[in-house]
Write an enzyme that holds these catalytic residues in place. Structure first.
Site, PDB file in Angstrom:
ATOM      1  N   LEU A 141      -6.616 -23.392 -80.445  1.00  0.00           N
ATOM      2  CA  LEU A 141      -6.814 -24.119 -81.700  1.00  0.00           C
ATOM      3  C   LEU A 141      -6.974 -23.129 -82.843  1.00  0.00           C
ATOM      4  O   LEU A 141      -7.696 -22.138 -82.717  1.00  0.00           O
ATOM      5  CB  LEU A 141      -8.045 -25.018 -81.603  1.00  0.00           C
ATOM      6  CG  LEU A 141      -7.969 -26.131 -80.560  1.00  0.00           C
ATOM      7  CD1 LEU A 141      -9.283 -26.907 -80.502  1.00  0.00           C
ATOM      8  CD2 LEU A 141      -6.805 -27.065 -80.834  1.00  0.00           C
ATOM      9  N   GLY A 179     -11.244 -22.209 -71.280  1.00  0.00           N
ATOM     10  CA  GLY A 179     -12.414 -21.636 -71.932  1.00  0.00           C
ATOM     11  C   GLY A 179     -12.328 -21.776 -73.431  1.00  0.00           C
ATOM     12  O   GLY A 179     -11.228 -21.857 -73.994  1.00  0.00           O
ATOM     13  N   GLY A 180     -13.478 -21.843 -74.085  1.00  0.00           N
ATOM     14  CA  GLY A 180     -13.522 -21.927 -75.539  1.00  0.00           C
ATOM     15  C   GLY A 180     -12.609 -23.009 -76.070  1.00  0.00           C
ATOM     16  O   GLY A 180     -12.716 -24.173 -75.689  1.00  0.00           O
ATOM     17  N   ASP A 181     -11.701 -22.616 -76.934  1.00  0.00           N
ATOM     18  CA  ASP A 181     -10.741 -23.563 -77.515  1.00  0.00           C
ATOM     19  C   ASP A 181      -9.332 -23.287 -76.986  1.00  0.00           C
ATOM     20  O   ASP A 181      -8.347 -23.506 -77.673  1.00  0.00           O
ATOM     21  CB  ASP A 181     -10.783 -23.503 -79.041  1.00  0.00           C
ATOM     22  CG  ASP A 181     -10.388 -22.146 -79.599  1.00  0.00           C
ATOM     23  OD1 ASP A 181     -10.597 -21.132 -78.897  1.00  0.00           O
ATOM     24  OD2 ASP A 181      -9.881 -22.086 -80.728  1.00  0.00           O
ATOM     25  N   GLU A 182      -9.251 -22.806 -75.752  1.00  0.00           N
ATOM     26  CA  GLU A 182      -7.971 -22.474 -75.136  1.00  0.00           C
ATOM     27  C   GLU A 182      -7.662 -23.415 -73.979  1.00  0.00           C
ATOM     28  O   GLU A 182      -8.527 -23.701 -73.147  1.00  0.00           O
ATOM     29  CB  GLU A 182      -7.964 -21.025 -74.650  1.00  0.00           C
ATOM     30  CG  GLU A 182      -8.103 -20.037 -75.787  1.00  0.00           C
ATOM     31  CD  GLU A 182      -8.101 -18.599 -75.330  1.00  0.00           C
ATOM     32  OE1 GLU A 182      -7.629 -17.756 -76.094  1.00  0.00           O
ATOM     33  OE2 GLU A 182      -8.575 -18.316 -74.209  1.00  0.00           O
TER      34      GLU A 182
END
Length: 164
Positions: free
Chosen positions: A45, A85-88
């Site tokens: 993102l 993970g995270g925005d991935e």
């Protein structure tokens, strides 16, 4: 055992499969058995840190949940999306004929992700950067394909940043 398996193979925030589950999907995909091409999309993102900074992590988490739902609803039944993970996120696209097919799917996903979000009274706009790789034979490892797709995604993100 079912509960432990769910925890081991799914992201607790979005409910999507995680990196480990994605690895298993890849290993079970037709790339190992047939001559069909498989594409790996790597999605990040754009500007997600600013969403967390401006609206807080609770809004960021809600955004990730909505994005996960949009991704899941935008792919074919045989495709697999996961949050790594995270925005991935990664997406496995089996039975791809060529790169043009992949680019059509990417355009569709980018359009869906860029539709505005209404979260707790806030209108949020976000876009994404997507890189991809295509496995042409059974010797291609997931690690190699993910690295290639990740590199392609960062090149796209870098180009976007230069244009801003």
């Amino acid at each position: 055992m079912k509960n432990t398996e769910t925890i081991a193979y799914h992201d607790c925030l979005t409910g999507l499969p995680n990196r480990q589950a994605f690895q298993e999907y890849f290993n079970q995909s037709n790339i190992r058995k047939a001559k069909e091409k498989t594409a790996i999309l790597y999605l990040d993102l754009d500007g997600f840190k600013e969403i967390n900074d401006n609206y807080g992590h609770e809004i960021g988490d809600k955004l990730l949940q909505i994005v996960a739902g949009r991704l899941k609803n935008s792919i074919r039944p045989k495709d697999k999306v996961s949050r790594i993970g995270g925005d991935e996120f990664t997406i496995l696209l089996p039975n791809i004929k060529n790169s043009e097919d992949v680019e059509i799917i990417i355009d569709k996903i980018e359009d869906i992700i860029s539709e505005p979000y209404q979260i707790d009274g806030h209108k949020i706009n976000i876009s994404c950067s997507i890189g991809y790789s295509i496995a042409n034979n059974t010797a291609d490892s997931l690690k190699k394909l993910l690295n290639k797709a990740d590199k392609a995604m960062y090149e796209i993100k870098s180009e976007k940043n230069k244009m801003e």
